[in-house]
Design a protein around this motif. Structure first.
Motif, PDB file in Angstrom:
ATOM      1  N   VAL A 106      70.890 -24.417  54.302  1.00  0.00           N
ATOM      2  CA  VAL A 106      70.579 -23.968  55.659  1.00  0.00           C
ATOM      3  C   VAL A 106      70.961 -25.064  56.643  1.00  0.00           C
ATOM      4  N   ARG A 107      71.689 -24.681  57.685  1.00  0.00           N
ATOM      5  CA  ARG A 107      72.057 -25.627  58.736  1.00  0.00           C
ATOM      6  C   ARG A 107      70.898 -25.739  59.713  1.00  0.00           C
ATOM      7  N   ILE A 108      70.533 -26.956  60.050  1.00  0.00           N
ATOM      8  CA  ILE A 108      69.527 -27.216  61.075  1.00  0.00           C
ATOM      9  C   ILE A 108      70.287 -27.715  62.291  1.00  0.00           C
ATOM     10  N   THR A 115      71.548 -30.571  57.052  1.00  0.00           N
ATOM     11  CA  THR A 115      71.620 -29.522  56.044  1.00  0.00           C
ATOM     12  C   THR A 115      70.383 -29.601  55.168  1.00  0.00           C
ATOM     13  N   LEU A 116      69.724 -28.468  54.975  1.00  0.00           N
ATOM     14  CA  LEU A 116      68.604 -28.381  54.049  1.00  0.00           C
ATOM     15  C   LEU A 116      69.071 -27.586  52.840  1.00  0.00           C
ATOM     16  N   ALA A 117      68.959 -28.189  51.667  1.00  0.00           N
ATOM     17  CA  ALA A 117      69.290 -27.511  50.413  1.00  0.00           C
ATOM     18  C   ALA A 117      67.989 -27.199  49.697  1.00  0.00           C
ATOM     19  N   ALA A 118      67.850 -25.967  49.222  1.00  0.00           N
ATOM     20  CA  ALA A 118      66.665 -25.553  48.480  1.00  0.00           C
ATOM     21  C   ALA A 118      67.113 -24.889  47.182  1.00  0.00           C
ATOM     22  N   LEU A 119      66.602 -25.394  46.073  1.00  0.00           N
ATOM     23  CA  LEU A 119      66.927 -24.865  44.747  1.00  0.00           C
ATOM     24  C   LEU A 119      65.723 -24.119  44.211  1.00  0.00           C
ATOM     25  N   GLY A 120      65.957 -22.892  43.782  1.00  0.00           N
ATOM     26  CA  GLY A 120      64.889 -22.097  43.199  1.00  0.00           C
ATOM     27  C   GLY A 120      65.027 -22.020  41.685  1.00  0.00           C
ATOM     28  N   THR A 121      63.911 -21.820  41.014  1.00  0.00           N
ATOM     29  CA  THR A 121      63.934 -21.634  39.571  1.00  0.00           C
ATOM     30  C   THR A 121      64.492 -20.247  39.251  1.00  0.00           C
ATOM     31  N   LEU A 122      64.696 -19.993  37.981  1.00  0.00           N
ATOM     32  CA  LEU A 122      65.210 -18.701  37.535  1.00  0.00           C
ATOM     33  C   LEU A 122      64.310 -17.549  37.988  1.00  0.00           C
ATOM     34  N   GLU A 123      63.014 -17.800  38.038  1.00  0.00           N
ATOM     35  CA  GLU A 123      62.051 -16.752  38.390  1.00  0.00           C
ATOM     36  C   GLU A 123      61.929 -16.538  39.903  1.00  0.00           C
ATOM     37  N   THR A 124      62.530 -17.394  40.706  1.00  0.00           N
ATOM     38  CA  THR A 124      62.364 -17.321  42.154  1.00  0.00           C
ATOM     39  C   THR A 124      63.303 -16.287  42.763  1.00  0.00           C
ATOM     40  N   LEU A 129      63.330 -17.449  48.490  1.00  0.00           N
ATOM     41  CA  LEU A 129      63.842 -18.817  48.575  1.00  0.00           C
ATOM     42  C   LEU A 129      64.472 -19.055  49.945  1.00  0.00           C
ATOM     43  N   LEU A 130      65.290 -18.102  50.409  1.00  0.00           N
ATOM     44  CA  LEU A 130      65.914 -18.240  51.727  1.00  0.00           C
ATOM     45  C   LEU A 130      64.853 -18.251  52.829  1.00  0.00           C
ATOM     46  N   PHE A 131      63.865 -17.365  52.739  1.00  0.00           N
ATOM     47  CA  PHE A 131      62.787 -17.341  53.731  1.00  0.00           C
ATOM     48  C   PHE A 131      62.080 -18.692  53.777  1.00  0.00           C
ATOM     49  N   SER A 132      61.731 -19.222  52.601  1.00  0.00           N
ATOM     50  CA  SER A 132      61.028 -20.512  52.536  1.00  0.00           C
ATOM     51  C   SER A 132      61.887 -21.641  53.094  1.00  0.00           C
ATOM     52  N   ALA A 133      63.169 -21.620  52.773  1.00  0.00           N
ATOM     53  CA  ALA A 133      64.070 -22.664  53.261  1.00  0.00           C
ATOM     54  C   ALA A 133      64.210 -22.593  54.778  1.00  0.00           C
ATOM     55  N   ARG A 134      64.371 -21.399  55.314  1.00  0.00           N
ATOM     56  CA  ARG A 134      64.477 -21.263  56.770  1.00  0.00           C
ATOM     57  C   ARG A 134      63.196 -21.696  57.472  1.00  0.00           C
ATOM     58  N   CYS A 136      60.995 -23.892  56.353  1.00  0.00           N
ATOM     59  CA  CYS A 136      60.940 -25.359  56.249  1.00  0.00           C
ATOM     60  C   CYS A 136      61.929 -25.990  57.231  1.00  0.00           C
ATOM     61  N   ALA A 137      63.120 -25.424  57.341  1.00  0.00           N
ATOM     62  CA  ALA A 137      64.132 -25.950  58.265  1.00  0.00           C
ATOM     63  C   ALA A 137      63.641 -25.890  59.705  1.00  0.00           C
ATOM     64  N   SER A 138      62.951 -24.818  60.055  1.00  0.00           N
ATOM     65  CA  SER A 138      62.409 -24.674  61.406  1.00  0.00           C
ATOM     66  C   SER A 138      61.380 -25.764  61.698  1.00  0.00           C
ATOM     67  N   ARG A 139      60.526 -26.041  60.721  1.00  0.00           N
ATOM     68  CA  ARG A 139      59.513 -27.083  60.910  1.00  0.00           C
ATOM     69  C   ARG A 139      60.161 -28.474  61.005  1.00  0.00           C
ATOM     70  N   ILE A 140      61.215 -28.705  60.226  1.00  0.00           N
ATOM     71  CA  ILE A 140      61.917 -29.998  60.285  1.00  0.00           C
ATOM     72  C   ILE A 140      62.612 -30.143  61.636  1.00  0.00           C
ATOM     73  N   ALA A 141      63.194 -29.076  62.148  1.00  0.00           N
ATOM     74  CA  ALA A 141      63.830 -29.125  63.471  1.00  0.00           C
ATOM     75  C   ALA A 141      62.799 -29.489  64.528  1.00  0.00           C
ATOM     76  N   SER A 142      61.580 -28.966  64.388  1.00  0.00           N
ATOM     77  CA  SER A 142      60.512 -29.301  65.328  1.00  0.00           C
ATOM     78  C   SER A 142      60.135 -30.775  65.245  1.00  0.00           C
ATOM     79  N   LEU A 143      60.147 -31.334  64.034  1.00  0.00           N
ATOM     80  CA  LEU A 143      59.880 -32.767  63.873  1.00  0.00           C
ATOM     81  C   LEU A 143      60.897 -33.603  64.634  1.00  0.00           C
ATOM     82  N   SER A 144      62.142 -33.200  64.542  1.00  0.00           N
ATOM     83  CA  SER A 144      63.218 -33.933  65.193  1.00  0.00           C
ATOM     84  C   SER A 144      63.094 -33.836  66.706  1.00  0.00           C
TER      85      SER A 144
END
Length: 147
Positions: A106-108, A115-124, A129-134, A136-144
């Protein structure tokens, strides 16, 4: 190296005192922990600069975050380039699907894109995974932005 040379390098790279507009790795680590608590299927999170340098990582898999940072950023940049070439709007994420799990990149967008990279397990589930990554990326953008 002379002090004046060090100052020139710092000026060219951004102010060393504020991390050049990048979020503090410790605060990113807190967001990574929050994301992994909300979605236990996340096996790895990695934040990197647009030039492929690792800022922070949280992983339960044995990978070198410095190598992976360069590769994930390059892949996302290539996806953005393909989207532009096709006349599509800018790509905000890319995904990799394998029989052993999925990864989303995901591009921030920020003064200094990341760039935020998120790896999911086989069961994910890939969508979760994309929802969680986006998220998290939104919260990191807010930190910046809050710096």
């Amino acid at each position: 190296m002379q002090a004046a040379t060090v100052d020139k390098v710092r000026d060219a790279m951004g102010s060393a005192g504020d991390g050049g507009g990048l979020p503090e790795p410790a605060r990113v680590g807190q967001e990574f922990q929050r994301a992994r608590e909300q979605n236990p299927g996340i096996a790895m999170l990695l934040l990197s600069t647009s030039d492929g340098r690792a800022i922070a990582a949280s992983s339960s898999v044995g990978v070198d975050p410095r190598r992976l940072a360069a590769m994930t950023n390059s892949l996302l940049t290539l996806g953005e380039t393909v989207a532009r070439e096709l006349g599509m709007s800018s790509a905000d994420h890319a995904s990799i699907a394998t029989p052993r799990g999925n990864m989303v990149l995901v591009r921030i967008q920020h003064d200094k894109p990341m760039t935020l990279a998120a790896l999911g397990t086989l069961e994910t589930n890939a969508a979760l995974l994309l929802f969680s990554a986006r998220d998290c990326a939104s919260r990191i953008a807010s930190l910046s932005s809050a710096r």
